[in-house]
Design a protein around this motif. Sequence first.
Motif, PDB file in Angstrom:
ATOM      1  N   SER A  14      10.103  13.759  -4.287  1.00 26.50           N
ATOM      2  CA  SER A  14       9.094  13.752  -3.219  1.00 26.50           C
ATOM      3  C   SER A  14       8.883  12.409  -2.816  1.00 26.50           C
ATOM      4  O   SER A  14       9.575  11.342  -3.044  1.00 26.50           O
ATOM      5  N   ALA A  15       8.009  12.260  -1.631  1.00 26.23           N
ATOM      6  CA  ALA A  15       8.043  11.149  -0.960  1.00 26.23           C
ATOM      7  C   ALA A  15       6.514  10.982  -0.561  1.00 26.23           C
ATOM      8  O   ALA A  15       5.958  11.945  -0.337  1.00 26.23           O
ATOM      9  N   ALA A  16       6.096   9.625  -0.490  1.00 24.99           N
ATOM     10  CA  ALA A  16       4.633   9.370  -0.001  1.00 24.99           C
ATOM     11  C   ALA A  16       4.478   9.510   1.303  1.00 24.99           C
ATOM     12  O   ALA A  16       5.262   9.472   2.208  1.00 24.99           O
ATOM     13  N   ARG A  17       3.074  10.321   1.547  1.00 25.05           N
ATOM     14  CA  ARG A  17       2.593  10.627   2.839  1.00 25.05           C
ATOM     15  C   ARG A  17       1.305  10.174   3.009  1.00 25.05           C
ATOM     16  O   ARG A  17       0.508  10.089   1.926  1.00 25.05           O
ATOM     17  N   ALA A  18       0.694   9.717   4.224  1.00 28.31           N
ATOM     18  CA  ALA A  18      -0.501   9.505   4.504  1.00 28.31           C
ATOM     19  C   ALA A  18      -0.774  10.246   5.832  1.00 28.31           C
ATOM     20  O   ALA A  18      -0.849   9.788   6.611  1.00 28.31           O
ATOM     21  N   SER A  19      -1.004  11.436   5.595  1.00 30.81           N
ATOM     22  CA  SER A  19      -1.266  12.615   6.809  1.00 30.81           C
ATOM     23  C   SER A  19      -2.341  12.131   7.541  1.00 30.81           C
ATOM     24  O   SER A  19      -2.331  12.627   8.666  1.00 30.81           O
ATOM     25  N   THR A  20      -3.386  11.656   7.118  1.00 32.90           N
ATOM     26  CA  THR A  20      -4.664  11.531   8.031  1.00 32.90           C
ATOM     27  C   THR A  20      -4.480   9.995   8.248  1.00 32.90           C
ATOM     28  O   THR A  20      -5.650   9.470   8.779  1.00 32.90           O
ATOM     29  N   SER A  21      -3.804   9.327   8.085  1.00 30.33           N
ATOM     30  CA  SER A  21      -3.972   7.686   8.429  1.00 30.33           C
ATOM     31  C   SER A  21      -2.514   7.316   9.528  1.00 30.33           C
ATOM     32  O   SER A  21      -1.584   7.821   9.630  1.00 30.33           O
TER      33      SER A  21
ATOM     34  N   LEU B  72      -2.013   2.026   7.649  1.00 29.77           N
ATOM     35  CA  LEU B  72      -1.092   1.552   6.696  1.00 29.77           C
ATOM     36  C   LEU B  72      -0.687   0.127   6.815  1.00 29.77           C
ATOM     37  O   LEU B  72      -0.862  -0.731   5.787  1.00 29.77           O
ATOM     38  N   LEU B  73      -0.564  -0.561   7.726  1.00 34.36           N
ATOM     39  CA  LEU B  73      -0.362  -1.906   7.962  1.00 34.36           C
ATOM     40  C   LEU B  73      -1.699  -2.776   7.665  1.00 34.36           C
ATOM     41  O   LEU B  73      -1.724  -3.716   6.762  1.00 34.36           O
ATOM     42  N   ARG B  74      -3.049  -2.116   8.010  1.00 35.18           N
ATOM     43  CA  ARG B  74      -4.016  -2.623   7.532  1.00 35.18           C
ATOM     44  C   ARG B  74      -4.309  -2.654   6.073  1.00 35.18           C
ATOM     45  O   ARG B  74      -5.009  -3.496   5.576  1.00 35.18           O
TER      46      ARG B  74
ATOM     47  N   PHE C  98       0.872  -1.181  -0.033  1.00 38.82           N
ATOM     48  CA  PHE C  98      -0.153   0.185  -0.088  1.00 38.82           C
ATOM     49  C   PHE C  98       0.978   1.242   0.039  1.00 38.82           C
ATOM     50  O   PHE C  98       1.832   1.243   0.898  1.00 38.82           O
ATOM     51  N   ILE C  99       0.323   2.085  -0.871  1.00 34.13           N
ATOM     52  CA  ILE C  99       1.487   3.312  -1.109  1.00 34.13           C
ATOM     53  C   ILE C  99       0.152   4.477  -1.054  1.00 34.13           C
ATOM     54  O   ILE C  99      -0.650   4.430  -1.979  1.00 34.13           O
ATOM     55  N   PRO C 100       0.207   5.397  -0.266  1.00 41.52           N
ATOM     56  CA  PRO C 100      -0.756   6.470  -0.212  1.00 41.52           C
ATOM     57  C   PRO C 100      -0.562   7.165  -1.471  1.00 41.52           C
ATOM     58  O   PRO C 100       0.515   7.672  -2.117  1.00 41.52           O
ATOM     59  N   GLU C 101      -1.645   8.046  -1.777  1.00 46.66           N
ATOM     60  CA  GLU C 101      -1.605   9.011  -3.128  1.00 46.66           C
ATOM     61  C   GLU C 101      -1.018  10.193  -2.721  1.00 46.66           C
ATOM     62  O   GLU C 101      -0.279  10.957  -3.655  1.00 46.66           O
ATOM     63  N   GLU C 102      -1.019  10.678  -1.424  1.00 43.24           N
ATOM     64  CA  GLU C 102      -0.479  12.095  -1.023  1.00 43.24           C
ATOM     65  C   GLU C 102       1.255  12.070  -1.266  1.00 43.24           C
ATOM     66  O   GLU C 102       1.777  10.740  -0.975  1.00 43.24           O
ATOM     67  N   ARG C 103       1.783  13.137  -1.820  1.00 46.71           N
ATOM     68  CA  ARG C 103       3.082  13.378  -2.030  1.00 46.71           C
ATOM     69  C   ARG C 103       3.692  14.478  -1.448  1.00 46.71           C
ATOM     70  O   ARG C 103       2.973  15.617  -1.437  1.00 46.71           O
ATOM     71  N   VAL C 104       4.992  14.472  -0.608  1.00 48.10           N
ATOM     72  CA  VAL C 104       5.507  15.726   0.094  1.00 48.10           C
ATOM     73  C   VAL C 104       6.588  15.829  -0.622  1.00 48.10           C
ATOM     74  O   VAL C 104       7.697  15.225  -0.927  1.00 48.10           O
ATOM     75  N   PRO C 105       6.654  17.089  -1.474  1.00 44.60           N
ATOM     76  CA  PRO C 105       7.928  17.403  -2.144  1.00 44.60           C
ATOM     77  C   PRO C 105       8.995  17.857  -1.323  1.00 44.60           C
ATOM     78  O   PRO C 105       9.055  18.414  -0.316  1.00 44.60           O
ATOM     79  N   ILE C 106      10.313  17.750  -2.017  1.00 47.81           N
ATOM     80  CA  ILE C 106      11.618  17.868  -1.228  1.00 47.81           C
ATOM     81  C   ILE C 106      11.611  19.359  -0.709  1.00 47.81           C
ATOM     82  O   ILE C 106      11.976  19.913   0.289  1.00 47.81           O
ATOM     83  N   GLU C 107      10.844  20.324  -1.543  1.00 48.42           N
ATOM     84  CA  GLU C 107      10.792  21.725  -1.143  1.00 48.42           C
ATOM     85  C   GLU C 107      10.311  21.995   0.142  1.00 48.42           C
ATOM     86  O   GLU C 107      10.732  23.004   0.860  1.00 48.42           O
ATOM     87  N   SER C 108       9.349  21.095   0.650  1.00 45.35           N
ATOM     88  CA  SER C 108       8.513  21.393   1.853  1.00 45.35           C
ATOM     89  C   SER C 108       9.335  21.072   2.947  1.00 45.35           C
ATOM     90  O   SER C 108       8.978  21.721   4.076  1.00 45.35           O
ATOM     91  N   LEU C 109      10.434  20.435   2.803  1.00 50.89           N
ATOM     92  CA  LEU C 109      11.360  20.095   3.932  1.00 50.89           C
ATOM     93  C   LEU C 109      12.424  21.048   3.978  1.00 50.89           C
ATOM     94  O   LEU C 109      13.254  20.920   5.002  1.00 50.89           O
ATOM     95  N   ALA C 110      12.480  22.206   3.155  1.00 49.92           N
ATOM     96  CA  ALA C 110      13.976  23.052   3.077  1.00 49.92           C
ATOM     97  C   ALA C 110      13.863  24.037   4.225  1.00 49.92           C
ATOM     98  O   ALA C 110      14.906  23.792   5.060  1.00 49.92           O
ATOM     99  N   ASP C 111      12.830  24.472   4.957  1.00 49.12           N
ATOM    100  CA  ASP C 111      12.866  25.235   6.182  1.00 49.12           C
ATOM    101  C   ASP C 111      13.140  24.464   7.316  1.00 49.12           C
ATOM    102  O   ASP C 111      14.144  24.915   7.998  1.00 49.12           O
ATOM    103  N   ARG C 112      12.653  23.341   7.260  1.00 51.47           N
ATOM    104  CA  ARG C 112      12.887  22.538   8.747  1.00 51.47           C
ATOM    105  C   ARG C 112      14.184  22.082   8.772  1.00 51.47           C
ATOM    106  O   ARG C 112      14.787  21.772   9.854  1.00 51.47           O
ATOM    107  N   PHE C 113      14.758  21.643   7.691  1.00 51.09           N
ATOM    108  CA  PHE C 113      16.200  20.989   7.800  1.00 51.09           C
ATOM    109  C   PHE C 113      17.043  21.852   7.108  1.00 51.09           C
ATOM    110  O   PHE C 113      18.558  21.265   6.779  1.00 51.09           O
ATOM    111  N   ASP C 114      16.840  23.259   6.927  1.00 52.97           N
ATOM    112  CA  ASP C 114      18.022  24.142   6.563  1.00 52.97           C
ATOM    113  C   ASP C 114      18.595  23.766   5.367  1.00 52.97           C
ATOM    114  O   ASP C 114      19.717  24.105   5.256  1.00 52.97           O
ATOM    115  N   LEU C 115      17.733  23.513   4.340  1.00 53.96           N
ATOM    116  CA  LEU C 115      18.006  23.066   2.999  1.00 53.96           C
ATOM    117  C   LEU C 115      18.448  24.225   2.061  1.00 53.96           C
ATOM    118  O   LEU C 115      17.284  25.175   2.120  1.00 53.96           O
ATOM    119  N   THR C 116      19.540  24.623   1.447  1.00 51.18           N
ATOM    120  CA  THR C 116      19.613  25.781   0.453  1.00 51.18           C
ATOM    121  C   THR C 116      18.985  25.357  -0.825  1.00 51.18           C
ATOM    122  O   THR C 116      18.938  24.219  -0.975  1.00 51.18           O
TER     123      THR C 116
END
Length: 308
Positions: free
Chosen positions: A43-50, A55-57, A10-28
């Motif tokens: 990007s990476a798969a995310r299931a923000s409401t799960s 996921l295991l289910r 199972f892979i959720p449809e939601e994706r988090v782009p690398i750009e969204s992590l820039a501030d948290r991880f101080d990425l230039t």
Amino acid sequence: MTALVSVGSFIPEERVPIESLADRFDLTPMQVRVFRRYHKIGSAARASTSSLADLLRAALADLALTPEQVSRVRYVLYARTFPVVVPYPHNPLHDVCAEFGLGHAQAFAVGQHACASGLLAVDLAGRLLAADGDDGLALVLAGEKAFTGEAQFVPETSMFGEGASACLVAPSGERDRLLSYVARLRGEFDGDLEEVAGEFQRIYHDALGEAVTAAVARAGLALDDVAVILPHNVNVVAWQRTCKRIGYPLDRVLLEHVATYGHVFCADAFVNHRTAVERGLLRPGDRYVIAAAGAGRGATFSAMVFEH
């Protein structure tokens, strides 16, 4: 001989782009571009409401166990990267087992090899079933939530994705038979010191390549006999370098999920297996390799050879 009966994922449809992590991880901006263009991770798969149980289910539901198979399951092994994946006192593994009628099975976690623990769990499942000497089955589950910074991002290396897999294991079978397993444990990489991390990166490709070639040799094969490698999705350049070192064609490594799924913890191997079967990359009799590396308390480089 240990065999894979079926694989669900199972892979959720939601994706988090690398750009969204820039501030948290101080990425230039340059570091972000390097991830997209060099490592080929966008990007990476995310299931923000799960939840993790969700996921295991979902992966177990995709496996579609029959009532007869459920009754034969003796063990449920949860392969995971991190020692702790939910806050106490939650236990999603036992909750999901109860929901799917698997409360009779012995359920426990396997995590000693970090991201390579999925391979360890398959090997252990086969050993347990062989010792029982009957027609029992085992389930290997994998998948985690990217719930902390460490579980979301590996600097200059990878992004973790959320998803899950479920693999039904038998003590023997005619399809997807395990021919060999190699695990190289490197205890000298225990710790977070900069020099330890630097040395790990320096030897990574040679060590992973050696695990692959050793497993192939142990199976009595040559690399030319391997139809495809199903990798862990750490990044593309890591596999470019590993393939160059061992002389294996990069186009026979299934890398299509790296850019959008990210590194789905221990579930990568089984997610990629499902894709390989659906796309017809594995024909009856083909030999293939599943490979993974894990870093935590030390490092592990592992590879398994199967016959489809």
